[in-house]
Structure formats: C-alpha cells, structure tokens
Scaffold this motif. Structure first.
Motif, mmCIF file in Angstrom:
data_model
loop_
_atom_site.group_PDB
_atom_site.id
_atom_site.type_symbol
_atom_site.label_atom_id
_atom_site.label_comp_id
_atom_site.label_asym_id
_atom_site.label_seq_id
_atom_site.Cartn_x
_atom_site.Cartn_y
_atom_site.Cartn_z
ATOM 1 N N TYR A 5 -10.716 14.185 8.251
ATOM 2 C CA TYR A 5 -9.613 13.260 7.701
ATOM 3 C C TYR A 5 -8.469 13.957 7.646
ATOM 4 N N THR A 6 -8.315 15.314 7.204
ATOM 5 C CA THR A 6 -7.184 15.808 7.817
ATOM 6 C C THR A 6 -6.715 15.851 9.030
ATOM 7 N N LEU A 7 -7.394 15.854 9.969
ATOM 8 C CA LEU A 7 -6.916 15.821 11.364
ATOM 9 C C LEU A 7 -6.488 14.494 11.591
ATOM 10 N N GLY A 8 -7.083 13.509 11.130
ATOM 11 C CA GLY A 8 -6.625 12.146 11.484
ATOM 12 C C GLY A 8 -5.423 11.839 10.654
ATOM 13 N N VAL A 9 -5.118 12.220 9.627
ATOM 14 C CA VAL A 9 -3.880 12.167 9.004
ATOM 15 C C VAL A 9 -2.615 12.908 9.668
ATOM 16 N N ARG A 10 -2.973 14.232 10.201
ATOM 17 C CA ARG A 10 -2.041 14.828 11.141
ATOM 18 C C ARG A 10 -1.810 14.001 12.335
ATOM 19 N N GLN A 11 -2.564 13.432 13.008
ATOM 20 C CA GLN A 11 -2.514 12.797 14.378
ATOM 21 C C GLN A 11 -1.611 11.473 14.056
ATOM 22 N N THR A 12 -1.858 10.843 12.706
ATOM 23 C CA THR A 12 -1.101 9.605 12.719
ATOM 24 C C THR A 12 0.398 9.959 12.524
ATOM 25 N N SER A 13 0.623 11.191 11.676
ATOM 26 C CA SER A 13 2.077 11.468 11.323
ATOM 27 C C SER A 13 2.744 11.890 12.810
ATOM 28 N N SER A 14 1.961 12.486 13.529
ATOM 29 C CA SER A 14 2.463 12.908 14.861
ATOM 30 C C SER A 14 2.757 11.687 15.911
ATOM 31 N N ILE A 15 2.066 10.751 15.687
ATOM 32 C CA ILE A 15 2.343 9.601 16.655
ATOM 33 C C ILE A 15 3.348 8.802 16.119
ATOM 34 N N GLN A 16 3.515 8.619 14.708
ATOM 35 C CA GLN A 16 4.740 8.051 14.250
ATOM 36 C C GLN A 16 5.927 8.620 14.545
ATOM 37 N N SER A 17 5.861 10.078 14.669
ATOM 38 C CA SER A 17 7.160 10.833 14.622
ATOM 39 C C SER A 17 7.308 10.645 16.262
ATOM 40 N N ASP A 18 6.520 10.495 17.189
ATOM 41 C CA ASP A 18 6.868 10.144 18.680
ATOM 42 C C ASP A 18 7.585 8.809 18.928
#
Length: 239
Positions: A5-18
């Motif tokens: 779950y933590t990994l998914g949240v981090r990936q979502t934030s990274s994609i939004q930033s890109d």
C-alpha cells in the motif's frame, strides 16, 4: 500488505508529479517514457495487492484492502486519462511549433527564395527535388534513433528499479507475516500457561515439565548418535 500500500501511494504521487511537469511544458520523450513505465509499475502493484488481499484471513483487513484497491484503480484510470490528454496537448503544441517555424518571419516565399539563392557550385545538387538532404543521409547523424535508444535505456532502468521495489516490498511482507506468526505463538503460549495455572498446576511443576522435556531431547539425541556409531562399527568390522 502495508508495504505494498505504501509503495502504491508513493508511485501515485510520483506519477502525479511527472504529469504536473508535463503540463508545465516538459514534453520530452524521456519524461513520457518514465510516466508510461511508472503507470505499468503501478498496475502491477495493484494486482499484487489484490492477490494478497484475497489471501487475507481477517475479514476487517480484507474489506479495508478491497476499499484501497478500488481507490487505487480509480486513481490509475484518472492518471492514465490525464497522461493521454497531456500527450495529445504535447502533439498539438509540437505541430504548432513546426507550423510557426515553417511560416516564420520570412514566410514560405522566403524559404523558396533561399532555396534558389544557392551558389552556382552547389546549385546542381541542392536545387534537385530528388536530392537527399545531408541530415537524412543513412550514414549521417540520426537524432530520432539516439532519442529512441535513450528512451529504451531509461525505460529499462525504470523497470529494473520497479522490480527491485517489488522484491523489497515482498520481503517486507514476508517479514511482517513472520512477526505476526511469532506474536500469535506467544499469545497461544501465554494462554496455555494461564489455563494450566487455572487448573491448579504451579509454575514449579510447569518448569519441571519443561526441564524434563529438554532432558528427554538430549537423551534422545545422545542415544541416536550412539546407535549410529554402533551401526558404523558393525558395518566397518563385520561388514
């Protein structure tokens, strides 16, 4: 499952930033390749989280995991739509830039006048409509190939980092499961001791039983070693 779950949240934030960078005017192929690889990694993370949620034994945790999965899938669809819109905007901006470059201050007539205003020594080759420009020569520099190679290399590195993150997340999940099992076993032992005390057995008797169990284990090990040694003597001298 908490690590996934933590990994998914981090990936979502990274994609939004890109995506924010892309909407800000960064239409580079490297950024688009990074976003594509990140979306694929997020999809795999959601699938792994879904498979682990199906194996969850506690009903409350399973329902909570399903709620998170629905949220992840909704975010993934929204990010995918934003990425497609950003790519469409990038294509329109690129076409507009090419159009403005072709129709610059001098216009199309200026480009035509420059084409026919070449020196006499090079007019034979440059004015021919079938001549191959130097930049498009098969042996000359090809920016598209270099760009594709850089994009493939960046995608490979991104996929490797994603796989490493997945392995680390799985290792953390296994460690968390082992810790949970250890806590369950500790609780079971405590309940057994409480039940024994309730039945009237004193702690001294329980300690004597534990020591006797260890002594029986030592006696069994010594007897097994002695038996194998006797078998070896019989085989060596009488075999």
């Amino acid at each position: 499952m908490n690590s996934l779950y933590t990994l998914g949240v981090r990936q979502t934030s990274s994609i939004q930033s890109d995506l924010d960078k892309m909407r800000g005017g960064d239409f580079s192929a490297a950024l688009q390749g990074q976003i594509s690889a990140s979306l694929a990694a997020l999809n795999r993370t959601i699938d792994d989280y879904d498979s682990m949620a199906k194996r969850e034994m506690i009903k409350a945790k399973q329902e909570k995991a399903y709620t998170r999965i629905q949220k992840f899938r909704s975010d993934y669809s929204e990010l995918r739509t934003q990425f497609e819109d950003a790519k469409r905007s990038a294509g329109q901006a690129r076409q507009a830039a090419q159009r403005s470059e072709l129709l610059g201050p001098e216009g199309a007539g200026g480009v035509t006048r420059q084409r026919f205003a070449q020196s006499p020594t090079t007019s034979t080759h440059s004015e021919s409509p079938f001549a191959i420009p130097p930049s498009s020569s098969p042996f000359g520099p090809n920016p598209s190939l270099r760009q594709a190679h850089a994009l493939n290399e960046h995608s490979f590195i991104q996929n490797t980092e994603t796989q490493l993150d997945n392995f680390i997340a799985q290792g953390r999940e296994v460690l968390d499961n082992l810790v949970d099992q250890r806590n369950i076993l500790k609780g079971t032992q405590k309940r057994l001791l409480d039940a024994a005390n309730t039945l009237g057995l004193s702690r001294d008797v329980i300690g004597w039983i534990e020591r006797r169990s260890k002594e029986d284990t030592v006696i069994f090990c010594v007897g097994a070693v002695f038996t194998f040694f006797c078998f070896w003597l019989i085989w060596h001298y009488l075999g």
